[in-house]
Structure formats: structure tokens, C-alpha cells
Design a protein around this motif. Sequence first.
Motif, PDB file in Angstrom:
ATOM      1  N   THR A 169      49.025  -1.017  26.187  1.00 49.33           N
ATOM      2  CA  THR A 169      49.739   0.269  26.138  1.00 49.33           C
ATOM      3  C   THR A 169      48.716   1.382  25.952  1.00 49.33           C
ATOM      4  O   THR A 169      47.880   1.330  25.053  1.00 49.33           O
ATOM      5  N   CYS A 170      48.792   2.384  26.802  1.00 47.77           N
ATOM      6  CA  CYS A 170      48.002   3.609  26.678  1.00 47.77           C
ATOM      7  C   CYS A 170      46.505   3.288  26.671  1.00 47.77           C
ATOM      8  O   CYS A 170      45.961   2.925  27.710  1.00 47.77           O
ATOM      9  N   ALA A 171      45.817   3.379  25.532  1.00 47.91           N
ATOM     10  CA  ALA A 171      44.407   2.995  25.520  1.00 47.91           C
ATOM     11  C   ALA A 171      44.240   1.541  25.985  1.00 47.91           C
ATOM     12  O   ALA A 171      43.242   1.197  26.635  1.00 47.91           O
ATOM     13  N   GLY A 172      45.230   0.699  25.681  1.00 48.00           N
ATOM     14  CA  GLY A 172      45.188  -0.698  26.123  1.00 48.00           C
ATOM     15  C   GLY A 172      45.261  -0.819  27.644  1.00 48.00           C
ATOM     16  O   GLY A 172      44.623  -1.698  28.244  1.00 48.00           O
ATOM     17  N   LEU A 173      46.048   0.056  28.276  1.00 44.02           N
ATOM     18  CA  LEU A 173      46.081   0.101  29.746  1.00 44.02           C
ATOM     19  C   LEU A 173      44.704   0.480  30.286  1.00 44.02           C
ATOM     20  O   LEU A 173      44.233  -0.098  31.274  1.00 44.02           O
ATOM     21  N   ILE A 174      44.048   1.448  29.631  1.00 42.99           N
ATOM     22  CA  ILE A 174      42.705   1.853  30.073  1.00 42.99           C
ATOM     23  C   ILE A 174      41.742   0.669  29.956  1.00 42.99           C
ATOM     24  O   ILE A 174      40.922   0.425  30.845  1.00 42.99           O
ATOM     25  N   MET A 175      41.869  -0.093  28.877  1.00 42.30           N
ATOM     26  CA  MET A 175      40.997  -1.266  28.689  1.00 42.30           C
ATOM     27  C   MET A 175      41.203  -2.309  29.791  1.00 42.30           C
ATOM     28  O   MET A 175      40.288  -3.032  30.143  1.00 42.30           O
ATOM     29  N   LEU A 176      42.420  -2.390  30.325  1.00 39.00           N
ATOM     30  CA  LEU A 176      42.714  -3.401  31.349  1.00 39.00           C
ATOM     31  C   LEU A 176      42.407  -2.928  32.770  1.00 39.00           C
ATOM     32  O   LEU A 176      42.445  -3.728  33.706  1.00 39.00           O
ATOM     33  N   ALA A 177      42.125  -1.626  32.929  1.00 40.30           N
ATOM     34  CA  ALA A 177      41.934  -1.086  34.279  1.00 40.30           C
ATOM     35  C   ALA A 177      40.571  -1.491  34.840  1.00 40.30           C
ATOM     36  O   ALA A 177      39.567  -1.470  34.131  1.00 40.30           O
ATOM     37  N   ASP A 178      40.541  -1.839  36.113  1.00 38.90           N
ATOM     38  CA  ASP A 178      39.251  -2.147  36.747  1.00 38.90           C
ATOM     39  C   ASP A 178      38.376  -0.905  36.848  1.00 38.90           C
ATOM     40  O   ASP A 178      37.154  -1.002  36.845  1.00 38.90           O
TER      41      ASP A 178
END
Length: 199
Positions: free
Chosen positions: A82-91
Motif C-alpha cells: 500500500t502506498c509506499a509499499g506499492l512503490i517498493m514493489l514497482a519495477d
Amino acid sequence: MTSDAVPVGVLALQGDFREHLAVLASLGADARPIRRESELAEVRGLVIPGGESSVMDKLSRAFGLADPLKDAIRSGMPVYGTCAGLIMLADRILDGIPGQQSLGGLDVAVRRNAFGSQLDSFETDLDIPELGEPAMHAVFIRAPIVEETGPAATALATVADGRVVAVEQGNLLGTSFHPEITGDTRFHEYFLRKVRARE
Ligand SMILES: NC(=O)CC[C@H](N)C(=O)O
């Protein structure tokens, strides 16, 4: 422990991990904070919370967790960011701080703090066909946007102007917003279904 109590982790280096732990526990999961590689090895799914992605990136590398997290993602472990977590998962990260890295896994380019200062934080209702009715009330806090969705990823939700704010790719899920603070547990249930489907 009941057979339902599947062990799932929440990355607890920084950010709003306590809220995710509470939601997952309320859904019957054995929810555990994850700060070490040995703790990651014991869980079957992982949530990466909201917070500050550049700090989470630095801490995950400093704690020796970045490589085990990448291995877990590549092995097919269900992971929801979620949010920062989405950024962490982005290629791909757009507007990251110099040297900022992600774990990757989602075939997307995510722009940090994409809604500009006037919309630093806002709330809206989103239609998310995969989750059914009613629309989901979504809270955005200095939120990222999914600026490019590659062929391997699927958009699950868009805001009114068409920009993508939720994506799925196999066992990976990401949302720009924070379902852990609104009391709508459908994304966490969706994540737990992925975890249980792998058992
Ligand atoms: N609420 C959040 O997680 C904000 C994300 C934050 N702006 C970042 O870049 O990591």
C-alpha cells in the motif's frame, strides 16, 4: 491455532505496519511484524505498508532484508503493497530520491507524490470490479500514481481522470491508497485468498 490462522507478515521497518497487523489479525490470520530474514522465512504472505518508500528502501538494505524480500517476491509469495509499499514493489520509480531502489516485481512505473501539493491528501470512492459492490472509499496520503502499466500487470482501479491507483500481477497486489485505515477489509481479504490458494 486454527487451520485458518495462516502466518502472514507485515514489513515492520517503518510506516503504518500496526494498522495492517490489526486488520489481518481481525480476519483470522496469524499476523506477524517482519524485521529479520528469519521472520520472513516463516510466513506465507507479506504486506508492505505505507510510510516513506525512500526510508523503507534504505532500512531494508541496511537490515539485510532487501535480497530476501526480492527472493520471496520472485518465488511467488503473495505480497500486497500500500502506498509506499506499492512503490517498493514497482519495477520503475519516477521522482525517487537519488539512489532510491525498489524491490520490484510489478511491471509498472510509479510516480511518487504524484497528486501535487493541493491534493497532498484526499478521499474518493473507487469502483473496483474484482471486489464487487459497493464502491471502495479510498484515502490517499502523499500518494503515488501508477503512471505506466506494463503488459504483465493489470489495472484494478482508476481515479476519475483515469489514472491507475491499484494493480495486480499474479501474486502481487498494489494500491496507492490505504485500505488499512478505512475499515474496508476487502483488499486484505483478497490478499489472504491468494495466500490460502497457495497452501
Ligand atoms: N502514505 C504513503 O505511504 C506515502 C508514500 C510516500 N510519499 C513515499 O514516497 O514513499
